[in-house]
Write an enzyme that holds these catalytic residues in place. Structure first.
Site, PDB file in Angstrom:
ATOM      1  CG  ASP A 507      -0.502   8.016  -6.201  1.00  0.00           C
ATOM      2  OD1 ASP A 507      -0.520   7.026  -6.955  1.00  0.00           O
ATOM      3  OD2 ASP A 507       0.482   8.309  -5.488  1.00  0.00           O
ATOM      4  CD  GLU A 510      -3.113   1.903  -8.367  1.00  0.00           C
ATOM      5  OE1 GLU A 510      -3.261   2.058  -7.143  1.00  0.00           O
ATOM      6  OE2 GLU A 510      -2.571   2.722  -9.094  1.00  0.00           O
ATOM      7  CG  ASP A 583       5.058   4.599  -7.197  1.00  0.00           C
ATOM      8  OD1 ASP A 583       4.763   5.674  -7.764  1.00  0.00           O
ATOM      9  OD2 ASP A 583       4.454   4.158  -6.204  1.00  0.00           O
TER      10      ASP A 583
END
Ligand code: NAG
Ligand code: NAG
Length: 840
Positions: A507, A510, A583
């Protein structure tokens, strides 16, 4: 997971705001740059077509076919520092590659421009065709690429068109609107000029100055364009972003960001970026891919955008802008939509074949608190007769957000816990994020620091940002040596408490940096090889995913197929595992947008994808949760997940009736597992996705082109979600001339007709197409591994010629033995009242 911890400090207030107006107040628009706040984008976008005073021209005398068979030429531009070098090459079948970089032989700058390594397959160069000499007549050179394809190069101004040789019809063209611009790297900053850029409280030092690239690409014979994940959207086709009739004019942004409570309808970039667009129209498809990992902005231009009163019928113009990098662009000529996907996959790689368990249902929550909680959830599924395969642990399972560790009070016996789950044929997943806690007692941090393995800040120190553990640094995954180091962290010896049934979730890759500009890493941070973060940004998560998947591969001695779910992605991520749409929120609009989002991922190689069932943020209305299970049971990646602050939502918590409905949805997925697994096999060979837009199967049916509510699963099943609360009836368009059979009761429905159907409580509208055979396993078990020896059921839906066909692929569901031929792949045909079996 969400980023800024801010709102969670005042949960009471947040809930209040959410209740009044969810989207508008939750998404912090100000935190992210729009095009007008992004100088290269603003400049490129305001330039009129053919407005450069000295347009780019190709020097005809420089045209040369090199010994490797590609065509090179010099592009000159009087007002630019250095000439540009062009290379044109072709790959079978029907791929044209255009590369443009600066000619560094004169006035070399201190740094070269960055070309993204490790994304293109290593044999792309070797597969390059040998081009013959171009034919030049006047200021136009024509290059025959194959019997049915040629490229026309106009010299001044420079323009390139890929055509079908027979008809001479253009398919794709480059710079036909004269918008090409290329800011050359400068040796030093001119006196009095400033290169710095500011956004909110952040300064980007931009020590290398402006270096953006812009060009226009036109798709001919196109009704719609698709692709460019990732954005929230309820539309499958990309809507025009500029020109007559466009109200809110922002280009599609590709910049991997951790966006807190994203909008279901916005061109702003989310967690991953794939700069690949597919065009489709009556009779033909084509595609365009720009391999560039810097921030990109893309406009889809509405007819008349350039002031022209008439536009060629079926032409879609697009404008591509990137902050840095080079031009390394691929034109895919189709002509069927599946051909375009195969052509894209032929350069970026095939999706990996998942293990059988990974295709089944996953149960996740931030967080399952401790071993007792895990055991309770696990047995809850058994008590309620609901199958599931994987139980997930989010960040709280670690010792203070130090990945590869366990919170020993909550998880004192992780191996024992995994063994108990594994005894029922199930697996577990733990989270491993790229931010490493800056803590001198944490061995990983100590080692990374000592070895100099972190990304550096602009001043050359280890970059120090804020994330879940507090002060954090980020391993520099661009460096192959650091990836090797990371790979070994997954060995059983190194990752204490891990067992062979534990898989991984990446997770925040980015990467998410809570105190960074736009919640990510500053663009002037420095990677391996003196590469600036701005040049690499969109591929950081790709490298992290790659290194993690390689870690699991090595841990299993190359015999166990890795399972790694990643939030960030880039072109080529399909080779390393699954992604999800991040999300999302527990509302009906997010349920609706999940279909175009997952379909778009599939079109661009990322077939193993899904959205969090139930919606991550907020508490879903029980009816929404049920509908989400009914839709989610069709996603290629099927996982329930929920935010920390939400109420528990295991599928048995909403009364008996709803438990039964969710059980039924999950059971349906389990019975279709043989079909899904067969489709994953097809995807891993061809790239053709598991979940498909209708037009991929019915490319001539215009009714399907912008249908983002219904979808195909493989060639045989069609389903459409219910996206409104309390909806009583729904209109479902069934394409093709043949009948469709309702999956529940077998009632027939005519094709090429929109049917107004009563909405059923127990399922979403779903159909099997006449003429197909779908393999199923109808015995209900606790997990997919327990179904291995169960009998198959073939569901044969005859068409108007009383025939049908289908396929079944079976292997051991976990190893790579299938590569040595250890698999069964059968084709079933039913005709003349007999069924026949054959090899695929
Ligand atoms: C019926 O299905 C068979 C087997 O797939 C196929 O060969 C045939 O063309 C189909 N007939 C029609 C009318 O679509
Ligand atoms: C198949 O069998 C059915 C029932 O016996 C019969 O009505 C039908 O005509 C047969 N079709 C063909 C193509 O032989």
């Amino acid at each position: 997971m969400d980023p800024p911890p801010g709102p969670r400090l005042i949960p009471g207030l947040l809930l209040l705001l959410l209740a009044s107006c969810p989207a508008a107040l939750a998404w912090k628009r100000d935190e992210f740059r729009n095009c007008n706040q992004t100088p290269f984008c603003k400049r490129a976008r305001t330039r009129a077509p053919h407005s450069l005073d000295a347009p780019l021209s190709l020097d005809a005398g420089s045209l040369y076919v090199t010994p490797d068979g590609s065509l090179t030429a010099v592009l000159s531009h009087p007002s630019r520092l250095r000439p540009l070098l062009l290379r044109l090459s072709a790959l079978p079948p029907h791929v044209v590659r255009l590369q443009i970089d600066e000619d560094y032989s004169a006035n070399p700058p201190p740094h070269r421009r960055f070309q993204v390594p490790d994304v293109l397959l290593s044999d792309v160069e070797a597969r390059t065709l040998h081009l013959s000499e171009p034919k030049t007549a006047g200021a136009v050179s024509t290059l025959a690429l194959s019997s049915d394809l040629d490229v026309v190069v106009k010299h001044d101004p420079f323009e390139l068109t890929v055509r079908r040789a027979g008809s001479g019809d253009p398919v794709l063209s480059f710079n036909s609107h004269g918008l090409f611009d290329f800011e050359p790297l400068q040796e030093s900053k001119p006196e009095g000029e400033t290169w710095e850029e500011h956004f909110r409280s952040h300064t980007d030092t931009r020590p290398r100055g402006p270096q953006s690239i812009t060009f226009d690409v036109s798709f001919h014979g196109a009704d719609f364009v698709y692709g460019l994940p990732e954005h929230g959207s309820t539309s499958l086709a990309l809507r025009p972003t500029r020109g007559p009739g466009v109200e809110e004019s922002e280009p599609y942004r590709l910049f991997n960001l951790d966006v807190f409570e994203y909008l279901h309808e916005s061109p702003f970039g989310l967690y991953g970026s794939i700069p690949f667009m597919i065009a489709h129209g009556d009779g033909a498809s084509s595609g365009f891919f720009w391999l560039n990992a810097a921030e990109m902005q893309i406009d889809v231009l509405a007819p008349g955008w350039d002031g022209a009163t008439s536009t060629e019928n079926g032409r879609i113009d697009t404008l591509w802008m990137a902050e840095a990098g080079v031009v390394d662009a691929f034109f895919f000529v189709g002509s069927e939509p599946k051909d375009v996907i195969k052509q894209y996959i032929s350069v970026t790689g095939k999706p990996s074949m998942p293990q059988q368990f990974a295709v089944a249902y996953h149960q996740c929550r931030w967080n399952y608190r401790d071993e007792e909680d895990v055991a309770g959830v696990d047995s809850g599924f058994d008590e309620h007769d609901i199958p599931y395969d994987v139980l997930w642990l989010d960040i709280e399972h670690t010792d203070g957000k130090r990945y590869f560790t366990w919170d020993h009070s909550a998880f004192p016996n992780p191996e024992e816990m995994q063994r108990k789950i594994s005894d029922k044929g199930r697996k577990m997943v733990t989270i491993v994020d790229p931010h490493i806690k800056r803590d001198s007692s944490f061995h990983l941090h100590e080692e990374a620091t000592a070895k100099g393995y972190y990304v550096k800040d602009a001043g050359g120190k280890d970059f120090d940002g804020w994330c879940w553990p507090g002060a954090s640094s980020y391993p520099d995954m661009l460096n192959p040596e650091i990836r090797e180091w990371w790979v070994d962290k997954f060995s059983y010896q190194s990752y204490k408490g891990s067992t062979p049934m534990l898989y991984i979730w990446n997770d925040m890759n980015e990467p998410s940096v809570f105190n960074g500009p736009e919640v990510t890493m500053p663009r002037d941070a420095i990677h391996y090889g003196d590469v600036e973060h701005r040049e690499l940004h969109n591929a950081y998560g790709y490298y992290f995913h790659m290194a993690t998947a390689d870690g699991l591969l090595k841990r299993g001695e190359g015999k166990d197929r890795p399972f790694v779910l990643s939030r960030a992605f880039f072109a080529g991520s399909q080779r390393y595992g699954a992604v999800w749409t991040g999300d999302n929120s527990a509302d009906w609009d997010h349920l609706k947008s999940s279909i175009p989002m997952v379909l778009t991922l599939g079109l661009t190689g990322m077939t193993f994808s899904g959205a969090d069932v139930g919606g991550f943020f907020g508490n879903p209305e029980p009816d929404l949760l049920v509908r989400w299970y009914q839709v989610g049971a069709f996603y290629p990646f099927f996982r329930g997940h929920a935010h920390h602050d939400t109420k528990r939502r295991e599928p048995w918590l909403f009364g008996e009736r709803r438990t039964a409905l969710m059980r039924e949805a999950i059971h349906m997925r389990y019975s279709l597992l043989p079909y899904y697994y067969t489709l994953f096999r097809e995807a891993s060979l061809t790239g053709v996705p598991v979940m498909r837009p209708l037009w991929l199967e019915f490319p001539d049916d215009k009714e399907t082109y912008n249908n983002g509510e219904a979808f195909m699963v493989g060639p045989s099943l069609l389903a459409q979600g219910i996206y409104e609360d309390g909806q009583k009836s729904v209109s479902v368009y069934l394409p093709g001339k043949e009948l469709w059979y309702d999956l529940r009761d077998g009632s027939p429905y005519k094709g090429s007709v929109s049917h107004k159907l009563e909405v059923a409580e127990d399922s979403i509208p779903s159909f099997q197409r006449a003429g197909t055979i779908v393999p199923r396993k109808d015995r209900f078990r606790r997990s997919s591994t327990q179904m291995v020896d169960d009998p198959y059921t073939l569901v044969i839906a005859l068409n108007s010629s009383s025939a049908a066909e289908g396929e079944l692929y079976v292997d051991d569901g976990k190893s790579y033995d299938f590569e040595q031929g250890a698999f069964i792949h059968r084709r079933f045909v039913f005709a003349d009242n007999k069924s026949k079996e054959g090899y695929c």
